[in-house]
Design a protein around this motif. Structure first.
Motif, PDB file in Angstrom:
ATOM      1  N   PHE A 243       0.514  -1.436   0.623  1.00  0.00           N
ATOM      2  CA  PHE A 243      -0.291   0.061   0.013  1.00  0.00           C
ATOM      3  C   PHE A 243       0.961   1.040  -0.115  1.00  0.00           C
ATOM      4  O   PHE A 243       1.301   1.756   1.078  1.00  0.00           O
ATOM      5  N   GLU A 244       1.336   1.762  -1.365  1.00  0.00           N
ATOM      6  CA  GLU A 244       2.051   2.656  -1.175  1.00  0.00           C
ATOM      7  C   GLU A 244       1.294   4.124  -0.222  1.00  0.00           C
ATOM      8  O   GLU A 244       1.883   4.834  -0.347  1.00  0.00           O
ATOM      9  N   ARG A 245       0.285   4.249  -0.565  1.00  0.00           N
ATOM     10  CA  ARG A 245      -0.104   5.778   0.650  1.00  0.00           C
ATOM     11  C   ARG A 245       0.679   5.579   1.820  1.00  0.00           C
ATOM     12  O   ARG A 245       0.715   6.642   2.379  1.00  0.00           O
ATOM     13  N   ASN A 246       0.554   4.955   2.394  1.00  0.00           N
ATOM     14  CA  ASN A 246       1.381   4.544   2.970  1.00  0.00           C
ATOM     15  C   ASN A 246       2.951   4.519   3.047  1.00  0.00           C
ATOM     16  O   ASN A 246       3.942   4.509   1.846  1.00  0.00           O
ATOM     17  N   MET A 247       4.020   4.446   3.904  1.00  0.00           N
ATOM     18  CA  MET A 247       5.185   4.947   4.318  1.00  0.00           C
ATOM     19  C   MET A 247       5.724   3.900   4.568  1.00  0.00           C
ATOM     20  O   MET A 247       5.603   2.976   5.727  1.00  0.00           O
ATOM     21  N   GLY A 248       7.424   3.574   4.089  1.00  0.00           N
ATOM     22  CA  GLY A 248       7.812   2.072   4.396  1.00  0.00           C
ATOM     23  C   GLY A 248       8.698   2.636   5.072  1.00  0.00           C
ATOM     24  O   GLY A 248       9.107   4.432   5.434  1.00  0.00           O
ATOM     25  N   ASP A 249       9.519   1.765   6.268  1.00  0.00           N
ATOM     26  CA  ASP A 249      10.497   1.349   7.209  1.00  0.00           C
ATOM     27  C   ASP A 249      11.258   2.450   6.865  1.00  0.00           C
ATOM     28  O   ASP A 249      11.885   3.758   7.330  1.00  0.00           O
ATOM     29  N   ASP A 250      11.735   2.618   5.377  1.00  0.00           N
ATOM     30  CA  ASP A 250      12.967   3.657   4.746  1.00  0.00           C
ATOM     31  C   ASP A 250      12.881   4.634   5.625  1.00  0.00           C
ATOM     32  O   ASP A 250      13.468   5.721   5.139  1.00  0.00           O
ATOM     33  N   MET A 251      11.548   5.078   4.302  1.00  0.00           N
ATOM     34  CA  MET A 251      11.253   6.488   4.167  1.00  0.00           C
ATOM     35  C   MET A 251      11.274   7.482   5.648  1.00  0.00           C
ATOM     36  O   MET A 251      11.114   8.458   5.351  1.00  0.00           O
ATOM     37  N   ILE A 252      10.532   6.261   7.053  1.00  0.00           N
ATOM     38  CA  ILE A 252      10.088   7.009   7.925  1.00  0.00           C
ATOM     39  C   ILE A 252      11.091   7.086   8.541  1.00  0.00           C
ATOM     40  O   ILE A 252      11.802   8.159   9.027  1.00  0.00           O
ATOM     41  N   LYS A 253      12.152   6.425   8.179  1.00  0.00           N
ATOM     42  CA  LYS A 253      14.022   7.014   8.847  1.00  0.00           C
ATOM     43  C   LYS A 253      14.343   7.970   7.957  1.00  0.00           C
ATOM     44  O   LYS A 253      15.720   8.829   8.489  1.00  0.00           O
ATOM     45  N   ALA A 254      14.532   7.630   6.998  1.00  0.00           N
ATOM     46  CA  ALA A 254      14.843   9.275   5.948  1.00  0.00           C
ATOM     47  C   ALA A 254      13.947  10.379   6.371  1.00  0.00           C
ATOM     48  O   ALA A 254      15.180  11.300   6.696  1.00  0.00           O
ATOM     49  N   MET A 255      12.817  10.312   6.677  1.00  0.00           N
ATOM     50  CA  MET A 255      12.272  11.270   7.140  1.00  0.00           C
ATOM     51  C   MET A 255      12.377  12.208   8.735  1.00  0.00           C
ATOM     52  O   MET A 255      12.996  13.283   9.090  1.00  0.00           O
ATOM     53  N   ALA A 256      12.990  11.029   9.097  1.00  0.00           N
ATOM     54  CA  ALA A 256      13.276  11.342  10.934  1.00  0.00           C
ATOM     55  C   ALA A 256      14.692  11.745  10.822  1.00  0.00           C
ATOM     56  O   ALA A 256      15.048  12.455  11.190  1.00  0.00           O
ATOM     57  N   LYS A 258      15.710  13.652   8.783  1.00  0.00           N
ATOM     58  CA  LYS A 258      15.937  14.992   8.633  1.00  0.00           C
ATOM     59  C   LYS A 258      15.051  15.984   9.737  1.00  0.00           C
ATOM     60  O   LYS A 258      14.636  17.394   9.287  1.00  0.00           O
ATOM     61  N   GLY A 259      14.719  14.811  10.742  1.00  0.00           N
ATOM     62  CA  GLY A 259      14.219  15.673  11.460  1.00  0.00           C
ATOM     63  C   GLY A 259      12.520  16.402  10.982  1.00  0.00           C
ATOM     64  O   GLY A 259      11.269  16.036  12.336  1.00  0.00           O
ATOM     65  N   GLY A 260      12.035  15.094   9.867  1.00  0.00           N
ATOM     66  CA  GLY A 260      10.537  15.222  10.037  1.00  0.00           C
ATOM     67  C   GLY A 260       9.836  14.158  10.802  1.00  0.00           C
ATOM     68  O   GLY A 260      10.250  13.334  11.937  1.00  0.00           O
ATOM     69  N   VAL A 261       8.386  14.507  10.855  1.00  0.00           N
ATOM     70  CA  VAL A 261       7.340  13.661  11.760  1.00  0.00           C
ATOM     71  C   VAL A 261       6.752  12.683  10.786  1.00  0.00           C
ATOM     72  O   VAL A 261       5.988  13.787   9.820  1.00  0.00           O
ATOM     73  N   ILE A 262       6.067  11.223  11.177  1.00  0.00           N
ATOM     74  CA  ILE A 262       4.760  11.058  10.433  1.00  0.00           C
ATOM     75  C   ILE A 262       4.106  11.391  10.947  1.00  0.00           C
ATOM     76  O   ILE A 262       3.702  10.579  12.667  1.00  0.00           O
ATOM     77  N   PHE A 263       2.254  11.411  10.780  1.00  0.00           N
ATOM     78  CA  PHE A 263       1.273  12.310  11.780  1.00  0.00           C
ATOM     79  C   PHE A 263       0.530  10.671  10.972  1.00  0.00           C
ATOM     80  O   PHE A 263       0.046  10.721  10.278  1.00  0.00           O
ATOM     81  N   ILE A 264      -0.115   9.862  12.483  1.00  0.00           N
ATOM     82  CA  ILE A 264      -0.963   8.349  12.352  1.00  0.00           C
ATOM     83  C   ILE A 264      -1.901   8.434  11.809  1.00  0.00           C
ATOM     84  O   ILE A 264      -2.438   9.081  12.407  1.00  0.00           O
ATOM     85  N   ASN A 265      -2.648   7.965  10.508  1.00  0.00           N
ATOM     86  CA  ASN A 265      -3.741   8.214  10.193  1.00  0.00           C
ATOM     87  C   ASN A 265      -4.525   7.134  10.747  1.00  0.00           C
ATOM     88  O   ASN A 265      -3.967   6.104  10.797  1.00  0.00           O
ATOM     89  N   PHE A 266      -6.035   7.256  11.316  1.00  0.00           N
ATOM     90  CA  PHE A 266      -6.027   6.788  12.201  1.00  0.00           C
ATOM     91  C   PHE A 266      -7.210   5.261  11.368  1.00  0.00           C
ATOM     92  O   PHE A 266      -7.906   4.779  11.803  1.00  0.00           O
ATOM     93  N   GLY A 267      -7.873   5.168  10.078  1.00  0.00           N
ATOM     94  CA  GLY A 267      -8.657   4.929   8.797  1.00  0.00           C
ATOM     95  C   GLY A 267      -8.051   3.213   8.635  1.00  0.00           C
ATOM     96  O   GLY A 267      -7.007   2.776   9.412  1.00  0.00           O
ATOM     97  N   SER A 268      -9.130   2.367   9.310  1.00  0.00           N
ATOM     98  CA  SER A 268      -8.809   1.070   9.716  1.00  0.00           C
ATOM     99  C   SER A 268      -8.536   0.721   8.300  1.00  0.00           C
ATOM    100  O   SER A 268      -7.926  -0.301   8.635  1.00  0.00           O
TER     101      SER A 268
END
Length: 404
Positions: A243-256, A258-268
């Motif tokens: 599901f490309e709409r979500n973020m992969g681990d490498d993406m989350i790590k890369a964003m972090a 550089k100081g970025g934040v992922i805000f978790i979507n609640f949708g089932s």
């Protein structure tokens, strides 16, 4: 034997009493925390909901996930109002810029009609000041950059109107970025204009939102942006492979990194693979029915089919624990400083998880975090501290740029 049974019963009763007491204590602690600190939610789709069917959200409403009484009950202090622009407007030659202005007008009207309840906010400082006054801040984020319409003048215009993040694309690729939902990837990431826009957003003080964009576009954003970026309403792809709409681990790590934040979507269907499969089966059955019967999706026959299907195959909702798993995962791979709340209330229909059905339920999330061992300091970061940090960094960079 009789004595032993009584003893066992007493032990069971004692254990149950202890469990109820522990749960009660967690609930009270969560309630206290929800009122003590700012709760910010990066994505609440109130403006477009009201465009389609107006309700006075300063009062209790019969529909939707957000209104003032429920927000106060849940401790919600800063829901980013999503200025959502359907991709179909640009695709069909419509004026998405005008629609964006209309939706911002609607938010300003909410504040003007209820100045004792709502206030605009364009900075962390304003959100904190409003919180002290007991007001719910309504900061603005633009979901889909199509209203920019290839003009940096429009970027300045929307900054002046209060927009503080822009989701570069939505369900279709646009003149800025390819979309994760669109099989067509004409830019193979960001367009040339999109790369210039990211730089301009850095310079003016608008957060770059990578939710919805393709993986390749995300890579281009990370190469281009000089400040931390956000994913305003995405979840962890670890739990939803493919599901490309979500973020992969490498993406989350890369964003972090550089100081970025992922805000978790609640949708089932963002947090649960089982929910995704359940929805896809329903969608496939529906499309097959429409094709075989030759009827429209809004026909009475289609509605009857949907009702009958869902009665036989109930929607598989995610749970609070599944949502908490996403927070845990991000903390595990990237750290506590890089996760927050991006519920998508009023944007994901009736697919919200059990225990998180509307904006009154943030204390349930907090209680769940407490139960999993998160400290009060950790929870404050998740609720708003991480947002304030990244938002302030973006603001500081822009101020430095303007002073040169």
């Amino acid at each position: 034997m009789k004595f032993k049974l009584k003893t066992l019963s007493a032990m069971c009763l004692f254990g149950l009493t202890f469990s109820v007491q522990a749960g009660s204590d967690l609930a009270k602690q969560a309630e206290t925390i929800s009122k003590k600190y700012v709760i910010a939610d990066l994505h609440v789709d109130v403006p477009y909901r009201l465009k389609e069917k107006y309700e006075d959200v300063s009062q209790a409403t019969e529909s939707g996930d957000f209104d003032y009484p429920r927000a106060k009950k849940g401790g919600l202090d800063a829901p980013f109002m999503s200025i959502y622009i359907p991709a179909s407007i640009e695709a069909e030659g419509g004026d998405s810029t005008a629609v964006a202005n209309e939706l911002i007008d609607g938010v300003e009207k909410m504040v003007a009609q209820s100045p004792d309840k709502f206030a605009l906010a364009t900075s962390p400082t304003q959100v904190k000041a409003n919180f002290k006054e007991g007001l719910i801040s309504l900061p603005l984020g633009m979901e889909n950059g199509s209203p920019i319409a290839g003009s940096m003048d429009n970027l300045k215009h929307f900054y002046d109107r209060g927009i503080r993040y822009i989701t570069l694309s939505h369900s279709l690729s646009n003149h800025i970025s390819d979309s994760s939902y669109d099989e067509k990837r004409p830019a193979q990431g960001l367009t040339d204009f999109g790369k210039k826009l990211v730089t301009a957003m850095n310079n003016i003080g608008i957060m770059v939102d990578v939710s919805h964009i393709s993986d390749q576009a995300f890579e281009h954003v990370m190469e281009t942006s000089k400040v931390p970026v956000i994913a305003s309403h995405s979840s962890a792809r670890h739990f939803t492979p493919g599901f490309e709409r979500n973020m992969g681990d490498d993406m989350i790590k890369a964003m972090a990194a550089k100081g970025g934040v992922i805000f978790i979507n609640f949708g089932s269907t963002f947090v649960s693979q089982e929910s995704i499969e359940s929805f896809n089966a329903y969608k496939e059955a529906g499309m097959k029915f429409l094709k075989e019967k030759g009827v429209a999706i809004d026909s009475e026959e289609a509605k009857a089919f949907s009702k009958a299907y869902l009665e036989k195959n109930p929607t598989k909702f995610a749970t609070l624990d599944i949502v908490l798993d996403h927070f845990d995962h991000v903390v595990k791979i990237a750290g506590i400083d890089h996760v927050g709340i991006g519920s998508d209330y009023d944007g994901v229909g009736d697919s919200l998880p059990t225990g998180l059905k509307d904006v009154s339920t943030y204390p349930n999330l907090i209680a769940g975090l407490l139960k999993r061992g998160y400290s009060e300091q950790d929870i404050e970061k998740i609720m708003s501290g991480n947002l304030f940090r990244v938002w302030q960094q973006v603001e500081d960079y822009a101020n430095q740029h303007r002073s040169k």
